[in-house]
Design a protein around this motif. Sequence first.
Motif, short mmCIF file in Angstrom:
data_model
loop_
_atom_site.label_atom_id
_atom_site.label_comp_id
_atom_site.label_asym_id
_atom_site.label_seq_id
_atom_site.Cartn_x
_atom_site.Cartn_y
_atom_site.Cartn_z
N LYS A 163 -76.88 33.22 -61.67
CA LYS A 163 -77.86 33.40 -60.63
C LYS A 163 -78.67 34.60 -61.27
N THR A 164 -77.88 35.65 -61.58
CA THR A 164 -78.56 36.86 -62.11
C THR A 164 -79.11 36.67 -63.30
N ALA A 165 -78.75 36.05 -64.30
CA ALA A 165 -79.39 35.69 -65.60
C ALA A 165 -80.75 34.94 -65.26
N GLN A 166 -80.60 34.00 -64.38
CA GLN A 166 -81.91 33.19 -64.35
C GLN A 166 -82.93 34.32 -63.51
N GLU A 167 -82.57 35.24 -62.65
CA GLU A 167 -83.23 36.29 -62.21
C GLU A 167 -84.01 37.06 -63.07
N HIS A 168 -83.33 37.16 -64.37
CA HIS A 168 -83.59 38.57 -65.19
C HIS A 168 -84.38 37.53 -66.45
N GLY A 169 -84.20 36.24 -66.28
CA GLY A 169 -85.08 35.46 -67.47
C GLY A 169 -84.14 35.38 -68.63
N VAL A 170 -82.85 35.50 -68.48
CA VAL A 170 -81.87 35.50 -69.77
C VAL A 170 -81.71 33.82 -70.16
N GLU A 171 -81.56 33.71 -71.52
CA GLU A 171 -81.45 32.32 -71.98
C GLU A 171 -79.92 31.96 -71.53
N VAL A 172 -79.91 30.79 -70.91
CA VAL A 172 -78.59 30.32 -70.45
C VAL A 172 -78.31 28.93 -71.25
#
Length: 737
Positions: A715-724
């Motif tokens: 969820k945090t990665a999606q909030e920061h626009g981190v590539e998943v």
Amino acid sequence: MSELIQKDVADLSEEEARAELEHLAAAIAAADIAYHQNDAPEITDAAYDALKRRNDAIEEAFPELVRQDSPTGRVGAAPAEGFAKVRHGAPMLSLAKAYTDQDVVDFIERGQRFFQRDEGLELAFTAEPKIDGLSASLRYENGVFVQGATRGNGSVGEDITANLRTIGDIPERLAGSGWPEVIEIRGEVYMTYAEFQALKARSAASGGQDYVNPRNTAAGSLRQKDPAITASRNLRFFAYAWGLASGEPAASQYEAVQKFAEWGFAISPLMVRATSADELIAHYRLIEAQRASLGYDIDGVVYKVDQIELQKRWGFVTGEPRWAIAHKFPAEQATSVIRKIDIQVGRTGTLAPVARLEPVSVGGVVVENVTLHNEDYIKGLDSNGLPIREGIDIRVGDSVLVQRAGDVIPQIVSVVLDKRPADAVPYEFPHTCPVCGSPATREVNDKTGKEDSRRRCTGELSCPAQAVEGLRHFVSRGALDIEGLGAENIELFFAKDLVHNPAEIFTLHERRAEVQAALAERREEQARARELASGKVRKNVRSAESRNFEGLDKLFSAIDARREPELDRFIFALGIRHIGETTAAALARTFGTMDELIRVGKQVAASEDAMAVFPSVDGIGGTVVEALADFFGNERNEAVLAALLAQVRPRPYVINVAADSAIAGKTVVFTGSLEKMTRSEAKAMAERLGAKVAGSVSAKTDILVAGPGAGSKLKTAQEHGVEVISEDEWFERVGRS
């Protein structure tokens, strides 16, 4: 014995968690080797279980810190040298422990909750004595015994087929019918009390060694190089389980074990089937009452879900089946008197107090020595300075209640205060090393302000008491890994004044004649012992001597091959306190050469503010910096290190990153349940390819590798626009299918 009060896992910082995981990995590995490989347990079962539980809790809270050498999922110790290795068809797992009746009730209730949707299901269990011996696995093909092995590390054991063939309870061919084409029969090798006493008498009559207890003696007998010696020990075997099988032997645990009896194996006559906690506990009490009359050692009762299909459904937790548990017996106790307190010095300089007792029999074993742990324990205090044993200290002359926890390790339960002599005085713990005279200090934790519970000699490499253990560590597998220079040879060369410090290992070839004489003398002593035990006379002595000369040449070649060790291995080999393999690698990456580490180490040692001088290194805090300051600030260590560096040249640390690495310079976070690699393997792969692995997601994170069950980090990665990316996409990214 009181457990030390630990900080709650939730309150640990990342640095504290990393340091504690390193300590736990080393402590558990040492306990595994002592029990499974050396057959000489050093800590109680309860203490061992507590270490494992603490390790699991920290790993769960800090999954990014899981170590490559994590004890999670490991059973036992690596197979000992000297026997061929055998990979088990199915892992030989350990069992969870129950110490109280409530633990048993909890176990039953867990099973009932798991199967609560199965209407009308009657959950049945088996109960049988837990034999205190050495676990073995016997492979049968078409009913013929083809190979036998020890537990080893649970996955790989030692091939002891020839020795197992000498045991009358193990059939060469299976009797009856209905056995699978291939099956691994699991069970316990043990020695009866009668045979143990007979062996002690024979050994005493011939001037041989003394034997401590049947379990260790059975294990040592099973590892003899000469099967004739094993045969002379009249070992026994109980079958109770199976591993790999081309077909299930029966639909239930109880029926399968009865099948074993039909096939020619000895099984426990005390095995029963039950359907409730009350029935299981009642049978436990019955077995406990009969314990002294059985004629062999048992240390508890094992409960298992009876239905095989339900065992499969309930499954496994790391290293243990969920469907089985071992209900341990309480320790036996006796009263003795402390005659004196001696101080022993270990590899890391710890001053370990040992009480010398008036000999007393506890559970069939004569106890004369008991560890007193540390200075505070003698004073009757715990790690926080709070009273244990109701504040009663331990003094020379005291009468004490002694027990063998887990029926193995002697410990003091309490002081019989009304029997204390009028002239008994509090024990004064030494502040100098009793061996080398160096100051013995208690470090203070900068964060908590508390003193460490153990006092340590500051002599380090120059202290003779630490020398043997330090030398053993120096040549060990994780350090310089010198083939052929194991613990046995290190002890021999030290005793013969051939090696006193690491540098002298590399000049052993200059003392070839003395080395050869020492090895020949030991071989002669071992051969005489074998002759006494087996009654056989040696042959082909000349050819054996020729082979031994060849072995000496190989040893010297192996030593020479380590004159340019990797820097991280060399740093670890020095045995500096608090510096394990992971920290040694971090130091090597940071400083690049040994000369630079020495330069900074001396600066730190000379500074009043060590942390201000030491550069910021991820994962290295005040505890490690203080250890470096102590080491490089010791003039004796400086001399020993200089002599060593005159013989070896540690290679500069070079990070080899693939030129086409797609992740070089990127920050990567792993989360969720990785299915194709362990978390430690993932971290090692990423770092090898030039990436930095972080434990939490932030705006600076470049890639999040998310497995099933990914939670807040996703969820945090999606909030920061981190590539998943998925685990499969990760392997595509790094170029590995």
